[in-house]
Design a protein around this motif. Structure first.
Motif, PDB file in Angstrom:
ATOM      1  N   GLY A 165       1.228  -0.650  -0.074  1.00 15.92           N
ATOM      2  CA  GLY A 165      -0.302  -0.184  -0.208  1.00 15.92           C
ATOM      3  C   GLY A 165       1.318   1.832   0.085  1.00 15.92           C
ATOM      4  O   GLY A 165       1.107   1.166  -1.013  1.00 15.92           O
ATOM      5  N   GLN A 166       0.517   2.105   1.234  1.00 17.41           N
ATOM      6  CA  GLN A 166       1.764   3.345   1.283  1.00 17.41           C
ATOM      7  C   GLN A 166       2.391   2.926   1.517  1.00 17.41           C
ATOM      8  O   GLN A 166       2.680   4.642   2.353  1.00 17.41           O
ATOM      9  CB  GLN A 166       0.448   4.238   1.616  1.00 17.41           C
ATOM     10  CG  GLN A 166      -1.057   4.494   0.852  1.00 17.41           C
ATOM     11  CD  GLN A 166      -1.078   4.949  -0.925  1.00 17.41           C
ATOM     12  OE1 GLN A 166      -0.267   6.358  -0.792  1.00 17.41           O
ATOM     13  NE2 GLN A 166      -1.536   4.487  -1.331  1.00 17.41           N
ATOM     14  N   PRO A 168       6.371   3.684   2.641  1.00 23.27           N
ATOM     15  CA  PRO A 168       7.096   4.559   1.414  1.00 23.27           C
ATOM     16  C   PRO A 168       8.204   3.854   1.419  1.00 23.27           C
ATOM     17  O   PRO A 168       8.430   2.860   1.215  1.00 23.27           O
ATOM     18  CB  PRO A 168       7.648   5.499   2.975  1.00 23.27           C
ATOM     19  CG  PRO A 168       8.047   5.355   4.281  1.00 23.27           C
ATOM     20  CD  PRO A 168       6.826   4.197   3.852  1.00 23.27           C
ATOM     21  N   THR A 169       9.116   4.301   0.326  1.00 25.31           N
ATOM     22  CA  THR A 169       9.397   3.491  -0.671  1.00 25.31           C
ATOM     23  C   THR A 169      11.250   5.015  -0.654  1.00 25.31           C
ATOM     24  O   THR A 169      10.910   5.846  -1.030  1.00 25.31           O
ATOM     25  CB  THR A 169       9.469   2.902  -2.159  1.00 25.31           C
ATOM     26  OG1 THR A 169       8.816   2.359  -1.610  1.00 25.31           O
ATOM     27  CG2 THR A 169      10.553   2.904  -2.784  1.00 25.31           C
ATOM     28  N   THR A 210       9.470   7.904  -2.632  1.00 29.26           N
ATOM     29  CA  THR A 210       8.724   9.043  -2.028  1.00 29.26           C
ATOM     30  C   THR A 210       9.636   9.418  -1.085  1.00 29.26           C
ATOM     31  O   THR A 210       9.859  10.349  -1.389  1.00 29.26           O
ATOM     32  CB  THR A 210       7.734   7.649  -0.451  1.00 29.26           C
ATOM     33  OG1 THR A 210       8.554   6.937   0.358  1.00 29.26           O
ATOM     34  CG2 THR A 210       6.574   7.254  -1.466  1.00 29.26           C
TER      35      THR A 210
END
Length: 312
Positions: A165-166, A168-169, A210
């Motif tokens: 999902g959301q 962070p990368t 991100t």
């Protein structure tokens, strides 16, 4: 996503351009001798660049390089030749004088990830958690640490989890160059990696970040053991000031969510003394991290380009 064999960069140097660097000055009344050097930008090549990439990684990680799988990191960098670049002087077949690349930490440090990256992420998380808030920037009186300990460890922890999902990368920026390389080669490398990442994302490759975490080095001056003591006030001021091997780092700070320096695990005071070259003060290298949100990265790179633009 093929790229040119020789990497041209707008506004700085390229394979058909020359950068003049200062040579020796024979007297105060004579002009500097100028040496014209032609820099070329290339993709990483696994058949050529393994040893040169390892050497630059060792320089970047300094005395703590022995704690890491440098060969494993070099292999990973070379496995993604269309993201990142090298700078060479005598053609493609020679060792790189500089490199810059980006690694997807979530991709390579997650479940069944690359062992070399997993260990590096763990190391960086520990260093960020223990980073000191002491030390002043060489260009100002501002504190050199900006919430590194409170932001980076948790962010790096998320890279090793399997949550989707959301989450962070983080794109880890590994940028290093030989000590006598001009800083002006840095902006083209940063601009190119932005374009390469955009192309990779368009091709649905795992480079949609991100955050970017720039790994670098700083140093502080320390009084050498072999000479007489200098003025204590001057020595204390020097020891409390952080200096930069890469001047662009100070520009990146303006766009950072967090930044700061940390002590190397295997640091030895005698090393600082041995690195003193004909001066009263030795140097104590430190690791350095700069965290930038992806939405500000292009703006930060433009600021580097403006700061290091060659004189017109």
């Amino acid at each position: 996503m093929a790229k040119k064999r020789a990497r041209e960069a707008d506004g700085a140097t390229g394979p058909s351009e020359k950068m003049a660097v200062d040579g020796a000055e024979s007297s105060d009344d004579e002009d500097f001798d100028m040496v014209n050097v032609e820099f070329e930008w290339f993709n990483f090549d696994a058949d050529i660049d393994f040893h040169g990439t390892k050497a630059l990684l060792r320089q970047l990680l300094d005395v703590d390089a022995s704690l890491h799988d440098i060969s494993g990191l070099a292999d990973l960098i070379l496995s993604q030749p269309t993201v990142g670049s090298t700078v060479k002087v005598d053609g493609k077949e020679t060792d790189p004088y500089a490199m810059l690349t980006a690694l997807n930490l979530r991709e390579h440090a997650g479940n069944k990830g690359n062992k070399a990256v997993v260990e590096l992420v763990r190391y960086l998380a520990d260093k960020a958690a223990s980073s000191s808030s002491t030390g002043k920037d060489s260009s100002s009186n501002n504190n050199n640490n900006n919430n590194l300990a409170s932001v980076v460890p948790e962010l790096l922890q998320a890279q090793t989890s399997n949550s989707g999902g959301q989450a962070p990368t983080v794109g880890l920026i590994l940028a290093e160059r030989l000590i006598n390389m001009p800083a002006e080669i840095s902006p083209p490398m940063y601009r190119m990696v932005i374009d390469e990442i955009a192309d990779a994302v368009e091709d649905k490759e795992p480079y949609e970040f991100t955050h970017y975490l720039v790994l670098s080095k700083t140093y502080q001056e320390v009084e050498g053991k072999k000479r007489g003591r200098q003025d204590p006030t001057a020595a204390a001021a020097a020891a409390d000031t952080t200096w930069y091997f890469h001047p662009e780092d100070e520009v990146l700070h303006r766009y950072a969510a967090a930044h700061g320096s940390y002590s190397f695990t295997k640091h030895d005071e005698s090393i600082a003394d041995s690195k003193r070259a004909f001066q009263e003060m030795g140097i104590r290298p430190q690791g350095h991290m700069i965290l930038i949100e992806a939405g500000r990265f292009a703006e930060a790179v433009k600021a580097i380009s403006d700061y290091l633009a060659p004189p017109s």
